[in-house]
Motif scaffolding. Structure first.
Motif, short mmCIF file in Angstrom:
data_model
loop_
_atom_site.label_atom_id
_atom_site.label_comp_id
_atom_site.label_asym_id
_atom_site.label_seq_id
_atom_site.Cartn_x
_atom_site.Cartn_y
_atom_site.Cartn_z
N GLU A 20 54.83 -3.19 -36.08
CA GLU A 20 55.20 -4.63 -36.11
C GLU A 20 54.00 -5.17 -35.71
OE1 GLU A 20 60.17 -3.93 -35.42
OE2 GLU A 20 58.24 -4.31 -33.51
N SER A 21 53.38 -4.79 -34.86
CA SER A 21 52.03 -5.72 -34.86
C SER A 21 51.06 -5.98 -35.56
CB SER A 21 51.19 -5.05 -32.68
OG SER A 21 50.74 -5.71 -32.47
N THR A 22 50.81 -4.57 -36.15
CA THR A 22 50.48 -5.50 -37.64
C THR A 22 50.19 -6.05 -38.43
OG1 THR A 22 49.18 -2.95 -37.05
CG2 THR A 22 49.05 -4.27 -39.02
N GLU A 23 52.11 -6.22 -38.57
CA GLU A 23 52.34 -6.88 -39.52
C GLU A 23 52.31 -8.19 -39.09
OE1 GLU A 23 56.65 -7.92 -41.55
OE2 GLU A 23 56.53 -6.37 -40.48
N ALA A 24 52.20 -9.05 -37.84
CA ALA A 24 52.77 -10.20 -37.63
C ALA A 24 50.81 -10.73 -36.52
CB ALA A 24 53.06 -10.25 -35.70
N TYR A 25 50.22 -9.58 -36.73
CA TYR A 25 48.81 -10.37 -37.19
C TYR A 25 48.09 -10.43 -37.98
CZ TYR A 25 43.64 -9.21 -36.30
OH TYR A 25 42.25 -9.54 -35.61
N GLU A 26 48.34 -9.76 -38.73
CA GLU A 26 48.39 -9.77 -40.36
C GLU A 26 48.63 -10.77 -40.81
OE1 GLU A 26 44.98 -9.00 -41.57
OE2 GLU A 26 44.95 -7.24 -40.19
N SER A 27 50.08 -11.36 -40.92
CA SER A 27 50.71 -12.87 -41.05
C SER A 27 49.74 -13.66 -40.43
CB SER A 27 52.05 -12.68 -40.69
OG SER A 27 52.93 -14.03 -40.30
N ALA A 28 49.41 -13.84 -38.96
CA ALA A 28 48.76 -14.99 -38.85
C ALA A 28 47.23 -14.59 -39.69
CB ALA A 28 48.44 -15.07 -37.27
N ARG A 29 46.84 -14.46 -40.09
CA ARG A 29 45.88 -14.41 -41.19
C ARG A 29 46.60 -14.93 -42.19
NH1 ARG A 29 41.42 -11.44 -40.30
NH2 ARG A 29 43.08 -9.30 -39.64
N ASP A 30 48.21 -14.63 -42.88
CA ASP A 30 48.08 -14.87 -44.23
C ASP A 30 48.28 -17.03 -44.01
OD1 ASP A 30 48.17 -12.91 -45.63
OD2 ASP A 30 50.12 -12.43 -45.16
N LYS A 31 49.14 -17.20 -42.52
CA LYS A 31 48.86 -18.72 -42.07
C LYS A 31 48.41 -19.22 -41.91
CE LYS A 31 53.43 -17.46 -39.99
NZ LYS A 31 54.18 -17.24 -38.86
N ILE A 32 47.20 -19.01 -41.92
CA ILE A 32 45.61 -19.46 -40.95
C ILE A 32 44.94 -19.77 -42.68
CG2 ILE A 32 43.17 -19.81 -40.11
CD1 ILE A 32 45.50 -18.15 -38.36
N ALA A 33 44.79 -18.25 -43.74
CA ALA A 33 44.21 -19.32 -45.29
C ALA A 33 44.89 -20.15 -45.69
CB ALA A 33 44.36 -17.62 -45.22
N ALA A 34 46.34 -20.41 -46.07
CA ALA A 34 47.09 -21.48 -46.25
C ALA A 34 46.84 -22.70 -45.61
CB ALA A 34 49.05 -21.16 -46.47
N PHE A 35 46.51 -22.69 -44.22
CA PHE A 35 46.57 -23.71 -43.64
C PHE A 35 45.50 -24.55 -44.37
CE2 PHE A 35 45.53 -26.00 -39.64
CZ PHE A 35 47.32 -27.34 -39.65
N VAL A 36 44.78 -23.64 -44.24
CA VAL A 36 42.84 -24.29 -44.83
C VAL A 36 42.35 -24.15 -46.19
CG1 VAL A 36 42.23 -23.70 -41.80
CG2 VAL A 36 41.61 -22.32 -43.59
N GLY A 37 43.38 -23.97 -46.89
CA GLY A 37 43.31 -23.80 -48.27
C GLY A 37 41.99 -22.47 -48.65
N ALA A 38 42.59 -21.53 -48.01
CA ALA A 38 41.18 -20.50 -48.50
C ALA A 38 41.99 -20.18 -49.79
CB ALA A 38 41.38 -19.71 -46.73
N PRO A 39 40.95 -19.70 -50.62
CA PRO A 39 41.41 -18.88 -51.34
C PRO A 39 41.99 -17.34 -51.60
CG PRO A 39 39.07 -19.79 -51.86
CD PRO A 39 39.20 -19.85 -50.16
N SER A 40 41.53 -16.57 -50.37
CA SER A 40 42.23 -15.26 -50.38
C SER A 40 42.23 -14.92 -48.33
CB SER A 40 41.44 -14.24 -50.84
OG SER A 40 40.84 -13.32 -50.51
N ARG A 41 43.08 -14.52 -48.22
CA ARG A 41 43.22 -14.03 -46.78
C ARG A 41 42.34 -13.47 -46.27
NH1 ARG A 41 45.37 -9.15 -45.58
NH2 ARG A 41 46.62 -9.78 -43.28
#
Length: 429
Positions: A77-98
């Motif tokens: 669960e912790s890993t999923e939340a941590y990596e989900s945060a990475r996904d959110k930030i990638a989307a927030f700044v328009g990163a082509p890849s997480r």
């Protein structure tokens, strides 16, 4: 000053500021002596909404475990939340890849990470090879975080550090662009938005010149990502650094975005657990990006909190935040200009400008200004050189008072600042 003096306006810049302020518990705090808090120091560190606070608390209470190494439920669960945060930030700044989003402890570490890759003898990529005769270009308006790492790089490699000057109006002077950025330039690293002047720098002409001579380009976006929509693909640069605590997130978490092929070419910055693929006694191989740059137990809860901050800012709308701050900044520029003896350091218009206004009061040290504003009116501003001492030296002053605005501020709070400054002048009159 009564509560009615700083009561939020119904809305400004299309934001329902009164509703937003209710999300930030600290803004309703009563200071000693019954003073209300007027927080005008978000360029230093923003306040946190209850949505971020609750998310971090919930993770600690119900889901905390180390990431990437545990097979049990909490670890998953912790890993999923941590990596989900990475996904959110990638989307927030328009990163082509997480995979292009690397968690650091702050923007300073992100910039140091990139600087470490240059001139590193284990890196054979020509783009990162730096030595005597090569040049690094920054600007005179930089935060120390975007000066000192490049000074250290120049010292250890024999490269030369050069910089863009700043005009009297607080704009980047690019008149000598072609003479400054040359075939000897290896990287250009500048602030997207100044933490003192509020100036938002135009990236495209500098980037075009960097591309022409084969140099890489980095942006310190610590003051822009929290306040406007930033898309790394549209910017077109190679690296972007920003920090969580200025964008309604917690401290202890920052982000480096970099082009994947460059990140893959860079050596690890720190060694330890989780950044490895395999280890022998005499050598190691490394995990793919981004984990190659995230040695040891990362700031797990802080990353989760930053993900919640991104959710919050997205729900409000970055365009709406930018418009609101533009309204506040215009109000501040108009009101402060009318104070006798006040000198604004930076652009006098809201064109290509963020919500940070730095100034001096004739004959009064900024430390005295800040102390009286706090003691008498409960107004929190920043005083000093704001980790930008070379910029203050350029303007011939030791320090400034800085008021900085965010989505939760109101024009009434700026009016309170103006009243407070008039009081400061009377005290020293």
């Amino acid at each position: 000053m009564t509560s009615s003096d700083v009561r939020p306006a119904a809305s400004a810049g299309s934001l329902d500021v009164e509703r937003i302020r209710k999300d930030f518990p600290i803004l309703s705090r009563e200071l000693p002596g019954g003073r209300e808090l007027v927080y005008l120091d978000s360029a230093n560190s923003s306040q946190k909404p209850i949505q971020v606070i609750d998310t971090m608390r919930e993770h600690l209470m119900s889901h905390y475990g180390n990431v990437g190494r545990a097979l049990h439920v909490l670890g998953s669960e912790s890993t999923e939340a941590y990596e989900s945060a990475r996904d959110k930030i990638a989307a927030f700044v328009g990163a082509p890849s997480r995979e292009e989003v690397i968690f650091t402890k702050n923007a300073s570490e992100a910039i140091n990470l990139v600087a470490y890759a240059f001139g590193n003898p284990v890196n054979t990529d020509e783009r990162f090879r730096v030595g005597p005769g090569d040049e690094i270009v920054i600007s005179e308006m930089e935060h120390h975080s975007n000066i000192v790492p490049w000074q250290l790089l120049a010292q250890r490699t024999g490269a030369t550090l050069r910089w863009f000057p700043v005009t009297d109006e607080g704009r980047l002077d690019v008149s000598g662009l072609e003479e400054l950025v040359t075939e000897r330039t290896k990287i250009v690293s500048i602030a997207h938005q100044s933490n003192v002047l509020g100036t938002v720098n135009s990236v495209s002409p500098i980037l075009a010149r960097a591309r022409e001579v084969g140099a890489l380009m980095m942006l310190d976006a610590s003051q822009s990502v929290p306040h406007q929509a930033v898309d790394v693909r549209e910017l077109g640069v190679d690296f972007v650094a920003f920090t969580g605590h200025k964008m309604t997130g917690p401290s202890g978490i920052g982000v480096l975005w970099g082009r994947r092929e460059l990140l893959e070419a860079m050596p690890p910055f720190l060694g330890g657990g989780e950044m490895i693929e395999a280890v022998w006694m005499d050598r190691s191989t490394y995990a793919p990006v981004p984990h190659k740059f995230e040695a040891g137990t990362p700031p797990i809860v802080e990353a989760v909190g930053l993900g919640a901050a991104v959710d919050y800012l997205t729900s409000v709308g970055m365009d709406q935040i930018k418009a609101h701050e533009r309204t506040l900044t215009q109000h501040a520029l108009d009101a402060l200009t009318e104070i006798p003896g006040l000198r604004i350091i930076g652009p006098r218009t809201v064109v290509a400008r963020g919500g940070t206004v730095s100034f001096t009061l004739e004959g009064i040290h900024p430390h005295d200004v800040g102390q009286i504003l706090d003691d008498v009116y409960g107004i929190a501003v920043r005083v000093g050189h704001h980790c930008a001492r070379p910029l203050h030296l350029r303007f011939g002053i030791p320090a400034t008072t800085r008021a900085s605005f965010y989505l939760y501020n109101t024009t009434a709070e700026i009016d309170a600042l103006v009243r407070g400054l008039h009081h400061v002048q009377k005290v020293f009159g």
